[in-house]
Design an enzyme around this catalytic site. Structure first.
Site, PDB file in Angstrom:
ATOM      1  N   GLU A 184       0.810  -1.230   0.000  1.00 27.90           N
ATOM      2  CA  GLU A 184       0.000   0.000   0.000  1.00 27.90           C
ATOM      3  C   GLU A 184       0.845   1.283   0.000  1.00 27.90           C
ATOM      4  O   GLU A 184       0.656   2.174   0.817  1.00 27.90           O
ATOM      5  CB  GLU A 184      -0.989  -0.021   1.162  1.00 27.90           C
ATOM      6  CG  GLU A 184      -1.895  -1.256   1.099  1.00 27.90           C
ATOM      7  CD  GLU A 184      -2.918  -1.340   2.225  1.00 27.90           C
ATOM      8  OE1 GLU A 184      -2.843  -0.538   3.165  1.00 27.90           O
ATOM      9  OE2 GLU A 184      -3.800  -2.212   2.142  1.00 27.90           O
ATOM     10  N   GLU A 314      -5.597 -10.775  -2.006  1.00 33.56           N
ATOM     11  CA  GLU A 314      -6.486 -10.657  -0.842  1.00 33.56           C
ATOM     12  C   GLU A 314      -7.945 -10.706  -1.276  1.00 33.56           C
ATOM     13  O   GLU A 314      -8.787  -9.956  -0.788  1.00 33.56           O
ATOM     14  CB  GLU A 314      -6.199  -9.351  -0.088  1.00 33.56           C
ATOM     15  CG  GLU A 314      -4.742  -9.199   0.327  1.00 33.56           C
ATOM     16  CD  GLU A 314      -4.452  -7.993   1.213  1.00 33.56           C
ATOM     17  OE1 GLU A 314      -5.405  -7.401   1.762  1.00 33.56           O
ATOM     18  OE2 GLU A 314      -3.262  -7.641   1.349  1.00 33.56           O
TER      19      GLU A 314
HETATM   20  C1  GLA Z   1      -5.031  -4.771   3.896  1.00 31.33           C
HETATM   21  C2  GLA Z   1      -3.770  -5.510   4.290  1.00 31.33           C
HETATM   22  C3  GLA Z   1      -4.074  -6.871   4.847  1.00 31.33           C
HETATM   23  C4  GLA Z   1      -5.214  -6.834   5.813  1.00 31.33           C
HETATM   24  C5  GLA Z   1      -6.401  -6.178   5.187  1.00 31.33           C
HETATM   25  C6  GLA Z   1      -7.587  -6.106   6.096  1.00 31.33           C
HETATM   26  O1  GLA Z   1      -5.593  -5.191   2.745  1.00 31.33           O
HETATM   27  O2  GLA Z   1      -2.904  -5.677   3.210  1.00 31.33           O
HETATM   28  O3  GLA Z   1      -2.932  -7.356   5.487  1.00 31.33           O
HETATM   29  O4  GLA Z   1      -4.845  -6.189   6.990  1.00 31.33           O
HETATM   30  O5  GLA Z   1      -6.039  -4.863   4.853  1.00 31.33           O
HETATM   31  O6  GLA Z   1      -7.624  -7.039   7.074  1.00 31.33           O
END
Ligand code: GLA
Length: 415
Positions: A184, A314
């Protein structure tokens, strides 16, 4: 008449109407059968569910993000049957491992890695650098002396990445196949003049001393990749063994995607050892599939990036369809469906899952990870607001949902 009656029954036509409405010789109409509705698809027998990993084996390893508890509770059998890869939901982040400078808490992650190794699963390392889980000790020191301060922060970053990479590479050889080196790093708002998340403590620390004096906040990203590459080389490994990734969310949103691509392009131009882009893919059931494909294409089309890979890191599909204001100001969020969301919503989710996995089946996508294994445990029950969500392929009892079946069976119809 007897034959006519049978034909009309079969056609679902009422006999009274056929006889002209009650003035005929019949004194009481016979019982009417209900019209036969089109058959509603039924969920297949869970026992007949094929392993997800087998169905996707020709394309990519498929994984789930878990806490260590899932290696011993009811999730474990689901993981072993269906997943070929795991990610630590939290225990490989610096907030867990980086207890203090030079002090490492590997035990929770070791539980996960040992389970993966025993069950012949790969692991995606997540993550070395993230603005949300950066322990304060990384940034300690006297900022008045910018040269010394920056060198100290940089040395801590290098030592941390070297130690953590080496621990997993040494103790679980061949298990970690990728690391989200930086998580991020991009600004949510498109800004061609500065596409970075300038509020990250890493960015801020690196810019102590002043941008005008050559202290560029974004240099922590190139450093992190360089240190991860050093650690990889020290372990006798190459990019064939372990991919070094930049991971971010909303790459399916054009403005955010442009920021991420600009960052990756500048890393490539500077010769920084980056192997690919992680697309978090926390999406909603209305997700625009064209934009999902555009996210992969953007990476494929980067100048000098022909060897870059795409990972879906994710994945989850929210059953809600919220406006941006829900995520920003927590206003306008859809009302809670409660414990039993409507079938129409679960059906739409299933159709979206099918389309997403079809979009993932392209040579550049070499790993897909869901952010959880079953609906009994998901961060979306508290984000963006507290509300029941059902974003994964298995339900709260661990049984395959329509979303599972649409992924493994291209011909299945949803209700
Ligand atoms: C982001 C992070 C993850 C996780 C999610 C929410 O996407 O990359 O590690 O913490 O938020 O749980």
């Amino acid at each position: 008449m007897g034959n006519l009656r049978a034909v009309l029954f079969a056609a679902g036509v009422t006999l009274l109407a056929a006889c002209g409405g009650g003035g005929g010789g019949l004194t009481s109409p016979p019982a009417q059968p209900a019209p036969v509705p089109p058959s509603t698809p039924q969920l297949p027998d869970p026992a007949s569910a094929p392993p997800l990993k087998t169905m996707l084996d020709a394309y990519f390893p498929v994984g789930a993000a878990i806490e260590p508890a899932s290696t011993t509770n009811a999730d474990a059998s689901l993981l072993v049957k269906h997943m070929s890869s795991l990610t630590a939901e939290n225990v490989m982040k610096p907030e867990t491992i980086g207890t203090a400078e030079g002090v490492y808490n590997f035990a929770p992650a070791d539980t996960l890695l040992a389970f993966a190794q025993t069950n012949h699963m790969k692991v995606r390392g997540h993550t070395f650098v993230w603005h949300q889980t950066a322990p304060a000790w990384f940034f300690a020191g006297d900022q008045a002396d910018a040269v010394t301060y920056r060198a100290a922060v940089r040395n801590r970053l290098r030592a941390y990445i070297h130690a953590v990479f080496a621990h997993f590479a040494t103790n679980y050889p061949g298990t970690v196949h990728a690391w989200d080196v930086v998580n991020e790093a991009a600004s949510d708002v498109r800004n061609a003049a500065n596409p970075y998340r300038t509020t990250s403590p890493w960015y801020v620390a690196y810019e102590v001393g002043g941008r005008a004096n050559g202290y560029r906040g974004e240099d922590y990203i190139a450093d992190a990749f360089t240190f991860a590459n050093e650690a990889r080389t020290n372990a006798g490994l190459t990019s064939t063994d372990v991919k070094l990734m930049l991971n971010d969310y909303n790459t399916e949103v054009p403005g955010k995607r442009a920021n991420v691509m600009q960052i990756v392009q500048s890393l490539l131009a500077a010769g920084v050892p980056i192997d690919g882009v992680g697309h978090q893919m926390h999406v909603q059931r209305s997700v625009n599939l064209t934009e999902v494909k555009a996210a992969f294409e953007a990476v494929e089309n980067l100048s000098g990036g022909s060897s870059l890979v795409n990972h879906v890191t994710e994945l989850d599909v929210s059953i809600y369809d919220d406006p941006g204001s829900c995520f920003e100001a927590k206003t306008g969020c859809q009302a809670d469906y409660g414990a039993n969301p409507p079938q129409s919503v679960l059906s739409q989710q299933a159709t979206v899952y099918r389309e997403l996995f079809n979009a993932f089946k392209r040579p550049s996508v070499t790993s897909v990870t869901l952010w959880g294994i079953a609906d009994n445990h998901t961060w979306l029950n508290s984000f963006p607001v507290a509300r029941t969500n059902r974003p994964l392929l298995f339900d709260t009892a661990g049984l395959p949902k329509w979303a599972f079946w649409t992924v493994v069976d291209p011909s299945i119809s949803v209700p």
